[in-house]
Design an enzyme around this catalytic site. Structure first.
Site, PDB file in Angstrom:
ATOM      1  N   SER A 243       0.799  -1.226   0.000  1.00 44.93           N
ATOM      2  CA  SER A 243       0.000   0.000   0.000  1.00 44.93           C
ATOM      3  C   SER A 243       0.831   1.274   0.000  1.00 44.93           C
ATOM      4  O   SER A 243       0.355   2.324  -0.434  1.00 44.93           O
ATOM      5  CB  SER A 243      -0.936   0.012   1.216  1.00 44.93           C
TER       6      SER A 243
ATOM      7  N   GLU B 197      -5.018   9.916  11.147  1.00 49.45           N
ATOM      8  CA  GLU B 197      -3.623  10.075  11.560  1.00 49.45           C
ATOM      9  C   GLU B 197      -2.903   8.781  11.210  1.00 49.45           C
ATOM     10  O   GLU B 197      -2.986   7.797  11.938  1.00 49.45           O
ATOM     11  CB  GLU B 197      -3.534  10.378  13.057  1.00 49.45           C
TER      12      GLU B 197
ATOM     13  N   HIS C  83       1.113   5.383   5.572  1.00 42.02           N
ATOM     14  CA  HIS C  83       0.791   5.770   4.202  1.00 42.02           C
ATOM     15  C   HIS C  83       1.063   7.248   3.974  1.00 42.02           C
ATOM     16  O   HIS C  83       1.176   8.023   4.923  1.00 42.02           O
ATOM     17  CB  HIS C  83      -0.670   5.424   3.902  1.00 42.02           C
TER      18      HIS C  83
END
Length: 568
Positions: A337, A517, A521
């Protein structure tokens, strides 16, 4: 990458469904992988900038049985140009490792039956099989009105004429490399400029003409066959090199191997008007028909000087200097990701692989196959590496970046041990790349936005980065240490500055109403900085130079950040 699979395991179950469903492409072609199977459908590829790759050339088959004697409801025959199995109306379409077949039958029974109708510009065909009987491959414009009425909204940007037989001066081009083309009567025909490189032309048992060019009199080049092999199943001497579909058509064979199936006289007149001229020729013919001149009395016996000017750039270059033989290398990104591409519904979350295409030179394509939640193990187990491997070619690059999900001890589908199964799985990526002539590059995972009480960034990936470094040294693989680069980036930014790198979103955002938060990522600012660091490390610059260099360096980065929307 979009997957076409008959068993429903891909994004689409048929190729036409895929062509209608894929988005319009940017600079990187939309990549469509067609899994093994026999797909019985008539297909029109109408979008530009598409790359279609079959999983296995001989076992990935697109077939249909259209023919010239098919009729409308009123009994009128549809004719040649509505018979194709695969029609290309888009520009910049590449087809690889695919068999395209028209199985309508013998032309004496069904008339013409086209396998491929290549109507767009800058078409590329590599390692394909094109199989039919009469009129296998047509490279020319769409016919008005019947063809355009038939394809409807799938018309694309292809040229169109009212009469294909005597159409206007054409600007479109097609390139065939290492292809097998089988037919009998006039089975390679049309008006476009075409280059055939190392192709096999196979004449069926009926015999006939390999080619029927329809080159405009003012067009300097028509069909060029370079280092091709001409053979067949007909009786010896029953395969003619070609005949002119239009007066002043042009076809030349350069350094081609012709066996005994080829008639000693070579080319033939079509009728009293469409006759062979000096625009037909051969040079350095090899095999059973080598140097058997005179052929047709009007045919040119080309000299070295004649042949020297017939080059691929001269024939296909055009206004844009097109060189289809110079294949643009692709960087395939394998990761999780932190590297993946996100849609507007996930903004501002952005993977660092997402902005790469806008930052690399135009001579490189970036195919981001990274996907959220994957480890080096699950990426392989879900066949994502094998899909990429089907598309890898010499000169490509396989960029491998894992660790975030390999660390998950509570998930046996993803967990790998840093000094055991992690390097074992990474080795599979290395082997896959090298077996296809591509370069593997190992990339350590980016740091997380974590800090200690003194505001110093904390390494969060344990022994995985070092395990990757050791494997790279052992296997002689290039390594990009993004963990070290991002640790330095975080050291300079500090805990507050890091919030502008990672996906910290205040409450009220449309995609994150309660805020977010996230210290794993990225948001666009951070993704662009890390992508830029990756590219500079690829170019051999140091971490310090890529992150804390000159004022000019900082200004360049600021300009990139200000163009986030354009880059992403």
């Amino acid at each position: 990458m979009y997957i076409v699979a008959q068993d429903g395991t891909g994004h689409f179950t048929g190729l036409q469904e895929a062509m209608d469903g894929i988005p319009e492409s940017g600079r990187t072609p939309v990549l469509v992988l067609v899994k093994k199977g026999v797909y019985r459908e008539k297909v029109v590829v109408w979008k530009n900038n598409v790359r279609i790759v079959g999983e296995d050339r001989d076992e990935t088959v697109l077939t249909w049985n259209g023919c010239a004697k098919d009729t409308y409801e009123n009994g009128e025959e549809k004719g040649t140009f509505l018979s194709s199995t695969l029609m290309i109306t888009g520009h910049n379409v590449e087809v690889e490792n695919l068999t395209i077949r028209n199985d309508a039958g013998d032309g004496r029974d069904v008339g013409q039956a086209v396998a491929v109708y290549a109507a767009g510009d800058r078409g590329v065909w590599r390692n394909c099989r094109l199989i039919a009987h009469q009129d296998t491959l047509f490279c020319g414009p769409l016919r008005i009105p019947n063809v355009i009425e038939d394809v409807g909204f799938r018309r694309g940007n292809a040229e169109a004429v009212s009469r294909v037989e005597d159409g206007h001066l054409s600007w479109s081009r097609q390139y065939f490399e290492d292809c097998y083309i089988e037919g009998d009567v006039d089975f390679i025909f049309g008006s476009y400029r075409c280059w055939f490189e190392r192709c096999t032309l196979f004449m069926g048992t009926r015999g006939g003409w390999y080619t029927a060019a329809n080159t405009h009199a003012d067009q300097p080049y028509g069909m060029v066959f370079h280092r091709c092999r001409l053979t067949g199943a007909c009786e010896p001497g029953k395969a003619m090199l070609g005949r002119p579909w239009r007066a002043h058509a042009r076809t030349v064979f350069l350094e081609c191997d012709m066996d005994e199936h080829v008639a000693p006289e070579g080319f033939a007149d079509w009728d009293e008007i469409r006759v062979v001229t000096e625009r037909y020729g051969e040079w350095r013919t090899m095999g059973a028909r080598a140097d058997q001149f005179p052929r047709h009395p009007a045919q040119t016996r080309m000299t070295d000087e004649d042949a020297a000017v017939i080059t691929l750039p001269a024939v296909l270059g055009g206004w844009d200097g097109w060189r289809p033989d110079w294949r643009t290398p692709t960087w395939f990104l394998c990761g999780d990701s932190t590297m993946a591409t996100y849609g507007p519904d996930r903004a501002p979350m952005t993977g660092w692989g997402q902005p790469l295409q806008s930052l690399v030179p135009e001579s490189v394509f970036v195919q981001n196959e990274a996907i959220a939640g994957r480890s080096s193990k699950s990426f392989v187990d879900q066949q994502r590496l094998s899909h990429i491997e089907s598309c890898l070619r010499p000169g490509d690059t396989l960029v491998v970046c894992f660790a975030h999900n390999d660390e998950k001890k509570d998930d046996p589908l993803r967990f790998t041990t840093a000094r055991g199964t992690f390097p074992k799985y990474l080795g599979l990526y290395i082997d896959a790349a090298r077996s296809h002539g591509a370069e593997p590059i190992l990339v350590t995972a980016i740091a997380r936005g974590l800090f200690d009480g003194d505001g110093k960034p904390i390494p969060a990936h344990g022994d995985y980065p070092q395990a990757m470094k050791d494997l790279a040294a052992e296997r002689g693989v290039r390594l990009i240490d993004l963990e070290a680069a991002t640790m330095e980036m975080l050291r300079q930014a500090g805990p507050e500055g890091a919030k502008g790198i990672f996906c910290h979103v205040p409450a009220g955002h449309p995609n994150y109403p309660e805020g977010r938060e996230d210290n794993s990522h990225l948001q666009p600012h951070g993704a662009i900085r890390i992508a830029r660091a990756f590219l500079e490390l690829m170019a051999g610059k140091t971490v310090e130079a890529s992150q804390s260099g000159s004022a000019a360096d900082s200004e360049s980065l600021d300009r990139m950040i200000s163009r986030e929307d354009e880059i992403l």
